[in-house]
Design a protein around this motif. Structure first.
Motif, PDB file in Angstrom:
ATOM      1  N   LEU A 163       0.815  -1.218   0.000  1.00 59.92           N
ATOM      2  CA  LEU A 163       0.000   0.000   0.000  1.00 59.92           C
ATOM      3  C   LEU A 163       0.847   1.266   0.000  1.00 59.92           C
ATOM      4  CD1 LEU A 163      -2.749  -0.963   2.600  1.00 59.92           C
ATOM      5  CD2 LEU A 163      -3.059  -0.733   0.132  1.00 59.92           C
ATOM      6  N   SER A 164       2.157   1.128  -0.223  1.00 59.43           N
ATOM      7  CA  SER A 164       3.038   2.289  -0.084  1.00 59.43           C
ATOM      8  C   SER A 164       2.625   3.435  -0.995  1.00 59.43           C
ATOM      9  CB  SER A 164       4.489   1.878  -0.375  1.00 59.43           C
ATOM     10  OG  SER A 164       4.592   1.278  -1.667  1.00 59.43           O
ATOM     11  N   GLY A 165       2.274   3.129  -2.249  1.00 60.14           N
ATOM     12  CA  GLY A 165       1.860   4.173  -3.172  1.00 60.14           C
ATOM     13  C   GLY A 165       0.553   4.816  -2.771  1.00 60.14           C
ATOM     14  N   VAL A 166      -0.388   3.987  -2.292  1.00 66.46           N
ATOM     15  CA  VAL A 166      -1.686   4.498  -1.873  1.00 66.46           C
ATOM     16  C   VAL A 166      -1.545   5.346  -0.609  1.00 66.46           C
ATOM     17  CG1 VAL A 166      -4.039   3.868  -1.191  1.00 66.46           C
ATOM     18  CG2 VAL A 166      -2.840   2.504  -2.896  1.00 66.46           C
ATOM     19  N   ILE A 167      -0.724   4.899   0.307  1.00 64.76           N
ATOM     20  CA  ILE A 167      -0.541   5.626   1.563  1.00 64.76           C
ATOM     21  C   ILE A 167      -0.057   7.053   1.308  1.00 64.76           C
ATOM     22  CG2 ILE A 167       1.008   5.775   3.574  1.00 64.76           C
ATOM     23  CD1 ILE A 167       0.535   2.798   4.012  1.00 64.76           C
ATOM     24  N   GLU A 168       0.866   7.218   0.368  1.00 66.72           N
ATOM     25  CA  GLU A 168       1.365   8.552   0.061  1.00 66.72           C
ATOM     26  C   GLU A 168       0.264   9.458  -0.492  1.00 66.72           C
ATOM     27  OE1 GLU A 168       4.293   9.844   0.964  1.00 66.72           O
ATOM     28  OE2 GLU A 168       4.444   7.913   1.988  1.00 66.72           O
ATOM     29  N   LYS A 169      -0.677   8.876  -1.244  1.00 65.99           N
ATOM     30  CA  LYS A 169      -1.790   9.654  -1.799  1.00 65.99           C
ATOM     31  C   LYS A 169      -2.838   9.968  -0.733  1.00 65.99           C
ATOM     32  CE  LYS A 169      -1.261   7.623  -6.406  1.00 65.99           C
ATOM     33  NZ  LYS A 169      -1.851   6.724  -7.431  1.00 65.99           N
ATOM     34  N   VAL A 170      -2.933   9.083   0.260  1.00 62.23           N
ATOM     35  CA  VAL A 170      -3.941   9.248   1.312  1.00 62.23           C
ATOM     36  C   VAL A 170      -3.520  10.298   2.344  1.00 62.23           C
ATOM     37  CG1 VAL A 170      -4.947   8.044   3.310  1.00 62.23           C
ATOM     38  CG2 VAL A 170      -5.050   6.997   1.043  1.00 62.23           C
ATOM     39  N   LYS A 171      -2.238  10.437   2.587  1.00 61.34           N
ATOM     40  CA  LYS A 171      -1.760  11.375   3.617  1.00 61.34           C
ATOM     41  C   LYS A 171      -2.313  12.788   3.450  1.00 61.34           C
ATOM     42  CE  LYS A 171       2.552   9.062   4.945  1.00 61.34           C
ATOM     43  NZ  LYS A 171       4.038   9.118   4.895  1.00 61.34           N
ATOM     44  N   PRO A 172      -2.251  13.386   2.256  1.00 58.20           N
ATOM     45  CA  PRO A 172      -2.801  14.748   2.131  1.00 58.20           C
ATOM     46  C   PRO A 172      -4.314  14.809   2.278  1.00 58.20           C
ATOM     47  CG  PRO A 172      -2.050  13.923  -0.006  1.00 58.20           C
ATOM     48  CD  PRO A 172      -1.553  12.961   1.028  1.00 58.20           C
TER      49      PRO A 172
ATOM     50  N   VAL B 111      -9.204   2.984   1.751  1.00 56.11           N
ATOM     51  CA  VAL B 111      -9.769   2.918   3.104  1.00 56.11           C
ATOM     52  C   VAL B 111      -8.816   2.168   4.030  1.00 56.11           C
ATOM     53  CG1 VAL B 111     -11.661   1.962   4.486  1.00 56.11           C
ATOM     54  CG2 VAL B 111     -12.147   3.092   2.301  1.00 56.11           C
ATOM     55  N   VAL B 112      -8.264   1.063   3.544  1.00 52.66           N
ATOM     56  CA  VAL B 112      -7.312   0.290   4.340  1.00 52.66           C
ATOM     57  C   VAL B 112      -6.095   1.149   4.690  1.00 52.66           C
ATOM     58  CG1 VAL B 112      -5.796  -1.729   4.364  1.00 52.66           C
ATOM     59  CG2 VAL B 112      -8.073  -1.898   3.336  1.00 52.66           C
ATOM     60  N   ALA B 113      -5.603   1.909   3.714  1.00 57.45           N
ATOM     61  CA  ALA B 113      -4.444   2.769   3.958  1.00 57.45           C
ATOM     62  C   ALA B 113      -4.762   3.848   4.996  1.00 57.45           C
ATOM     63  CB  ALA B 113      -3.998   3.414   2.645  1.00 57.45           C
ATOM     64  N   ALA B 114      -5.944   4.436   4.895  1.00 54.54           N
ATOM     65  CA  ALA B 114      -6.336   5.460   5.866  1.00 54.54           C
ATOM     66  C   ALA B 114      -6.435   4.880   7.274  1.00 54.54           C
ATOM     67  CB  ALA B 114      -7.672   6.081   5.450  1.00 54.54           C
ATOM     68  N   LYS B 115      -6.948   3.669   7.374  1.00 54.85           N
ATOM     69  CA  LYS B 115      -7.035   3.026   8.691  1.00 54.85           C
ATOM     70  C   LYS B 115      -5.649   2.822   9.281  1.00 54.85           C
ATOM     71  CE  LYS B 115     -11.425   0.511   8.175  1.00 54.85           C
ATOM     72  NZ  LYS B 115     -12.042  -0.841   8.123  1.00 54.85           N
ATOM     73  N   ARG B 116      -4.709   2.406   8.456  1.00 53.82           N
ATOM     74  CA  ARG B 116      -3.351   2.194   8.959  1.00 53.82           C
ATOM     75  C   ARG B 116      -2.745   3.502   9.453  1.00 53.82           C
ATOM     76  NH1 ARG B 116      -0.340  -2.083   4.824  1.00 53.82           N
ATOM     77  NH2 ARG B 116      -1.909  -3.744   4.964  1.00 53.82           N
ATOM     78  N   LEU B 117      -2.948   4.561   8.695  1.00 53.91           N
ATOM     79  CA  LEU B 117      -2.371   5.849   9.069  1.00 53.91           C
ATOM     80  C   LEU B 117      -3.020   6.443  10.314  1.00 53.91           C
ATOM     81  CD1 LEU B 117      -1.999   7.411   5.514  1.00 53.91           C
ATOM     82  CD2 LEU B 117      -0.115   6.828   7.064  1.00 53.91           C
ATOM     83  N   LEU B 118      -4.273   6.103  10.548  1.00 51.88           N
ATOM     84  CA  LEU B 118      -5.018   6.698  11.661  1.00 51.88           C
ATOM     85  C   LEU B 118      -5.177   5.758  12.854  1.00 51.88           C
ATOM     86  CD1 LEU B 118      -7.655   8.531   9.475  1.00 51.88           C
ATOM     87  CD2 LEU B 118      -6.018   9.639  11.023  1.00 51.88           C
ATOM     88  N   ALA B 119      -4.452   4.647  12.822  1.00 51.74           N
ATOM     89  CA  ALA B 119      -4.585   3.646  13.891  1.00 51.74           C
ATOM     90  C   ALA B 119      -4.196   4.205  15.257  1.00 51.74           C
ATOM     91  CB  ALA B 119      -3.751   2.413  13.569  1.00 51.74           C
ATOM     92  N   GLY B 120      -3.407   5.290  15.272  1.00 49.12           N
ATOM     93  CA  GLY B 120      -3.050   5.900  16.551  1.00 49.12           C
ATOM     94  C   GLY B 120      -4.049   6.931  17.038  1.00 49.12           C
ATOM     95  N   VAL B 121      -5.056   7.227  16.190  1.00 48.44           N
ATOM     96  CA  VAL B 121      -6.068   8.220  16.549  1.00 48.44           C
ATOM     97  C   VAL B 121      -7.363   7.556  16.997  1.00 48.44           C
ATOM     98  CG1 VAL B 121      -7.392  10.216  15.722  1.00 48.44           C
ATOM     99  CG2 VAL B 121      -5.049   9.829  14.903  1.00 48.44           C
ATOM    100  N   LEU B 122      -7.743   6.468  16.310  1.00 49.96           N
ATOM    101  CA  LEU B 122      -8.932   5.716  16.704  1.00 49.96           C
ATOM    102  C   LEU B 122      -8.693   4.245  16.447  1.00 49.96           C
ATOM    103  CD1 LEU B 122     -11.876   6.086  14.119  1.00 49.96           C
ATOM    104  CD2 LEU B 122      -9.474   6.229  13.535  1.00 49.96           C
TER     105      LEU B 122
END
Length: 440
Positions: free
Chosen positions: A28-37, A221-232
């Motif tokens: 998901l590395s490519g997707v994660i970079e697009k999801v961050k912004p 959605v999976v990428a966003a969950k990974r990035l936000l796992a420390g928030v919820l």
């Protein structure tokens, strides 16, 4: 004939076998970079960002800051838009799902006398707020609403909200609203994708933040969950659909082909394999696929052919049934069908699968639409450590302890020794004779 991927397992090297286990969301590395912004925009701009992303990603010109939340009138209208037979099917499934999950519900509290005068146990209380993600990109999924809201309501979560992508005209799928209301959920927001996960993590002027989000979704959605796992709490890992259809030599290969298409038609990012040690079954399945494709809609043919001719699907022919078991346990599928006249003969050898459907009359369709067990399942080999969505995903457990004056000396003596050994002086003092000076 479409060139379905056909793998003779004995002829594959270790690298090729490992490749069969990979899912579409493995990298998901490519997707994660697009999801961050996207996440950052929602965090800082709130509703304004949600409206912009609805236009950019969902092509929805009908969403604005004033209508991000579904109104009572929209709920009422949904029941007029959905065919009565579909409403009846939703009611049927909802009842089965609720009945199944009622049996899962743990008792509110239990306690056991561990030693004379010393009691310990658990108390279960509902999580106070949960968001349910219901996808829409490749279709409409009231069944996901049924599966996520059912256990949430049985668990007694006081604040349940659904987030789901809007249509171009700014509406929410009518059957999804029917399913929500029948389950008892009256809060639905018109937002999907990574921006929905960010919205329920941080909250906006319209959307209340949640403590947890559950539900399947795209790699975004999976990428966003990974990035936000420390928030919820992002719940079990539920990505694009996947299935293994295991068939032994007692069944017709055409039946295996029929069921192989079920999860394959979800989208081009799905994964679906027929695994069999019977060459007859494999060849019959291969021959039967074109006839079933001829009966399907063009969109679903496109999705399923992409899966079955690509690197995430097809037919795996093993040398022996034991090799089939080994492949299934290594793959750890979201959905597993055991097609056999004696399915229980195989069940004991398979330990790594989230949903196991037994026999020739239990296709994934039955599980997906309301047998009762939850069809929101861990994907990408997470079935090795996660189970299906359940009531326990919507409650939290507190340990309860109670020691009487009579039970205290025995436990205190042992605790005192360990406290001194570990160098905790305050621990030791709290269970020393000093305590008796301060107890009333």
């Amino acid at each position: 004939m479409t060139n379905v991927s056909f793998h003779t397992y004995a002829e594959l090297d270790q690298e090729q076998r490992a490749a069969l286990l990979r899912r579409s969301e493995a990298d998901l590395s490519g997707v994660i970079e697009k999801v961050k912004p996207i996440i950052e925009a929602v965090r800082t701009q709130g509703d304004e960002a949600l409206v912009r992303f609805a236009r950019d990603f969902d092509r929805s010109e009908g969403v604005h800051k004033g209508n991000l939340k579904v109104t009572e009138a929209e709920f009422d209208a949904a029941f007029k838009l959905v065919d009565a037979e579909v409403i009846d099917a939703i009611k049927f499934g909802t009842e089965n799902i609720r009945s199944f999950h009622e049996e899962q519900k743990p008792e509110t509290m239990w306690m056991k006398e561990i030693r004379p005068g010393a009691f310990a146990g658990d108390r279960f209380t509902p999580i106070q707020s949960v968001a349910l993600y219901v996808p829409r990109g490749k279709g409409s999924f009231p069944s996901v609403t049924m599966m996520t809201s059912g256990p949430a309501m049985v668990a007694g979560v006081p604040n349940v909200a659904i987030v789901t992508p809007p249509a171009p005209d700014g509406t929410v799928d009518a059957a999804t609203l029917v399913a929500a209301r029948l389950a008892g959920v009256e809060t639905v927001y018109k937002v999907g994708g990574a921006q929905a996960v960010a919205a329920v993590a941080y909250g906006t002027d319209t959307i209340k933040p949640a403590l947890k989000v559950v539900g399947p979704g795209s790699p975004w959605v999976v990428a966003a969950k990974r990035l936000l796992a420390g928030v919820l709490d992002t719940g079990l890992p539920a990505g694009p659909s996947e299935a293994v259809i295991f068939a032994d030599d007692t069944v017709d290969g055409s039946l295996a082909a029929l069921d192989l298409l079920i999860e394959a038609e979800h989208g081009p990012d799905s994964s679906a394999y027929l695994v069999t040690h019977s060459r007859r079954v494999a060849e019959e399945a291969l021959a039967a696929l074109p006839g079933f494709w001829a009966q399907m809609t063009e969109q679903r043919v496109g999705f399923s052919t992409t899966v079955l001719t690509g690197k995430n699907g097809g037919i795996v022919l093993t040398e022996a049934v034991e090799q089939s078991y080994d492949f299934i346990n290594a793959y750890a599928p979201e959905h597993l069908e055991i097609l056999s006249t004696e399915p229980y003969d195989h069940l004991g050898r398979i330990t790594e699968a989230s949903e196991i459907l037994l026999g020739q009359y239990t296709p994934c369709s039955i599980g997906n639409f309301g047998l009762g067990p939850n069809a929101v399942l861990p994907t990408s080999r997470w079935a090795r450590t996660y189970g299906p969505l359940s009531v326990t995903d919507f409650v939290k457990r507190s340990s309860i302890g109670y020691v009487t004056a009579a039970g205290f000396p025995l436990l205190a003596g042992h605790a005192h020794k360990l406290a001194l050994y570990e160098g905790f002086s305050s621990h030791a003092i709290a269970v020393s004779p000093e305590r008796y000076k301060h107890v009333r």
